[in-house]
Write an enzyme that holds these catalytic residues in place. Structure first.
Site, PDB file in Angstrom:
ATOM      1  CE  LYS A 215      -3.829   2.053   2.429  1.00 41.77           C
ATOM      2  NZ  LYS A 215      -4.836   1.830   3.466  1.00 41.77           N
ATOM      3  NE  ARG A 225      -6.387   9.266   3.546  1.00 40.77           N
ATOM      4  CZ  ARG A 225      -5.095   9.466   3.369  1.00 40.77           C
ATOM      5  NH1 ARG A 225      -4.619  10.702   3.319  1.00 40.77           N
ATOM      6  NH2 ARG A 225      -4.264   8.450   3.263  1.00 40.77           N
ATOM      7  CE  LYS A 238      -4.169   7.548   6.749  1.00 42.23           C
ATOM      8  NZ  LYS A 238      -5.308   6.620   6.555  1.00 42.23           N
ATOM      9  CD  GLU A 254       5.699  -4.144   3.967  1.00 41.20           C
ATOM     10  OE1 GLU A 254       4.985  -5.144   4.193  1.00 41.20           O
ATOM     11  OE2 GLU A 254       5.996  -3.324   4.836  1.00 41.20           O
ATOM     12  CE  LYS A 269      -6.285   1.461  -0.472  1.00 37.91           C
ATOM     13  NZ  LYS A 269      -6.868   1.182   0.813  1.00 37.91           N
ATOM     14  CB  SER A 295     -11.598   6.934  -3.607  1.00 34.63           C
ATOM     15  OG  SER A 295     -10.412   7.386  -2.968  1.00 34.63           O
ATOM     16  CE1 TYR A 334     -15.017   2.402  -3.230  1.00 40.97           C
ATOM     17  CE2 TYR A 334     -13.124   3.074  -4.548  1.00 40.97           C
ATOM     18  CZ  TYR A 334     -13.678   2.785  -3.322  1.00 40.97           C
ATOM     19  OH  TYR A 334     -12.920   2.864  -2.190  1.00 40.97           O
TER      20      TYR A 334
HETATM   21  C1  PBG Z   1      -7.105   3.002   5.095  1.00 44.62           C
HETATM   22  C2  PBG Z   1      -7.738   2.852   3.757  1.00 44.62           C
HETATM   23  C3  PBG Z   1      -7.526   3.687   2.669  1.00 44.62           C
HETATM   24  C4  PBG Z   1      -8.331   3.228   1.649  1.00 44.62           C
HETATM   25  C5  PBG Z   1      -8.985   2.088   2.104  1.00 44.62           C
HETATM   26  N1  PBG Z   1      -8.614   1.860   3.416  1.00 44.62           N
HETATM   27  C6  PBG Z   1      -6.615   4.804   2.433  1.00 44.62           C
HETATM   28  C7  PBG Z   1      -6.197   5.667   3.514  1.00 44.62           C
HETATM   29  O1  PBG Z   1      -6.921   6.576   3.931  1.00 44.62           O
HETATM   30  O2  PBG Z   1      -5.085   5.481   3.953  1.00 44.62           O
HETATM   31  C8  PBG Z   1      -8.416   3.881   0.330  1.00 44.62           C
HETATM   32  C9  PBG Z   1      -9.451   3.369  -0.583  1.00 44.62           C
HETATM   33  C10 PBG Z   1      -9.733   4.289  -1.703  1.00 44.62           C
HETATM   34  O3  PBG Z   1      -9.116   5.351  -1.847  1.00 44.62           O
HETATM   35  O4  PBG Z   1     -10.611   3.943  -2.483  1.00 44.62           O
HETATM   36  N2  PBG Z   1      -7.171   1.876   5.886  1.00 44.62           N
END
Ligand code: PBG
Length: 345
Positions: A215, A225, A238, A254, A269, A295, A334
């Site tokens: 990730k 978010r 993060k 990883e 991701k 997203s 999505y």
């Molecule tokens: C965090 C989490 C994130 C997404 C899913 N779970 C990102 C984050 O805020 O670090 C992102 C999914 C998306 O953007 O569609 N646990």
């Protein structure tokens, strides 16, 4: 002699195309739909789709997410309806993400352990109504913490081991609710092994782990978010737990670690900007490999389509097919129900 004469001298012995290609003409197989179908190497099917949905407390509640047109937060009763629709379309699994009431968020994300939080209620309701669909739960603290981080924050530091214990306990609560797959997305060290141990000790040997193995610390998560209500809470970034987008060797290390600890499936991701990572991981590990088209990727396609700048449907299908070409077995997207409808004709 003008300057163009100097740049393009007449070539007395220009070769013919046959001489150049040795009579190999790659366009031959592209000449008709039947031959293109015959030589097509990768195919997207409904079996490749995992649908992420957002759930929220309440009843008959639907809340639009402004940066994700067409995506809504759904109360559990409506999430069940969507799961029924997904099953009817042949989508194998859904992945749930919660919007947690702000009053229930705290420093350690303790509400994630509650058997009755909205995620666990959604899992129970979906598995009761649509047992044939797989339910994947996000074993992550960020929707539950008052600071929007995926880890427990102590003196400005995300503490690894305490977070791992919390996420492992949360995974057991999710398994007890009926989750088929738990998907830890926090990138803490040792989380996969700790979750495996915790699940096994609680008698959940059959609950699988999809590791967000790689990730990246990405700006493509922006609209998510908003969806889970962490946009206004998150202080800092993060980068102390997600991978630097500049790195691919680290992604291999990883992933190797997560597989050694017991991951059943691995995921990368975000999606499209990281196809190189998916290809490398598939070649290296031959694991069930997934992409999360996040997203921000969804938002970009939708925004351009809404402006009439691209053909949204074709770009959607092309982007999903690209994951297959990169070696993925499936995609969290999505677009899942829309793609499934198109695939069904
Ligand atoms: C965090 C989490 C994130 C997404 C899913 N779970 C990102 C984050 O805020 O670090 C992102 C999914 C998306 O953007 O569609 N646990």
């Amino acid at each position: 002699m003008n300057r163009f004469d100097r740049m393009t001298p007449a070539h007395p012995a220009a070769r013919s195309v046959d001489e150049i290609t040795g009579s190999r003409r790659l366009r031959r197989m592209r000449k008709a739909p039947w031959s293109r179908r015959l030589v097509q190497e990768n195919r997207l099917t409904v079996d490749d789709l995992i649908w992420p949905i957002f759930v929220v407390d309440g009843e008959n509640r639907r809340e639009p997410i402004s940066a994700m047109p067409g995506v809504e937060r759904l109360s559990v009763d409506l999430a069940v309806k969507e799961a029924e629709t997904a099953a009817r379309l042949g989508i194998p699994a859904i992945a749930t993400f919660p919007y947690i009431d702000l009053t229930l968020r705290d420093e350690t994300g303790s509400h994630i352990l509650s058997a009755d939080n909205v995620i666990n209620r959604a899992t129970r309701a979906i598995k009761a109504a649509v047992p044939e669909i797989g339910v994947i739960t996000d074993a992550a603290l960020d929707p539950f913490t008052s600071h929007g981080h995926d880890g427990i924050l102590r003196d400005g530091i995300i503490v690894n081991d305490e977070t791992v214990a919390q996420v492992a306990a949360a995974s057991v609560a999710q398994a007890e609710a009926g989750a088929d797959i738990v998907a830890p997305s926090d990138m803490m060290d040792g989380r996969i092994g700790a979750i495996r141990d915790a699940l096994d000790q609680a008698g959940f040997q059959d609950v699988a782990i999809m590791s967000y193995a790689t990730k990246f610390a990405s700006a493509f998560y922006g609209p998510y978010r908003e969806a889970v209500g962490t946009a206004g809470l998150l202080k800092g970034d993060k980068k102390t737990y997600y991978i630097d987008p500049a790195n691919s060797a680290e992604a291999i290390r990883e992933t190797e670690q997560d597989i050694a600890e017991g991951a059943d499936m691995i995921m990368v991701k975000p999606g499209l900007p990281y196809l190189d990572i998916m290809r490398v991981l598939k070649d290296e590990f031959q694991m069930p490999t997934f992409a999360y088209q996040v997203s921000g990727e969804y938002a970009m396609i939708e925004a351009a389509a809404a402006n009439g700048w691209i053909d949204g449907e074709r770009v959607m299908m092309e982007s999903l097919l690209a994951f297959k070409r990169a070696g993925c077995d499936g995609i969290l997207t999505y677009f899942a129900p829309r793609a499934a409808r198109l695939l069904a004709g």
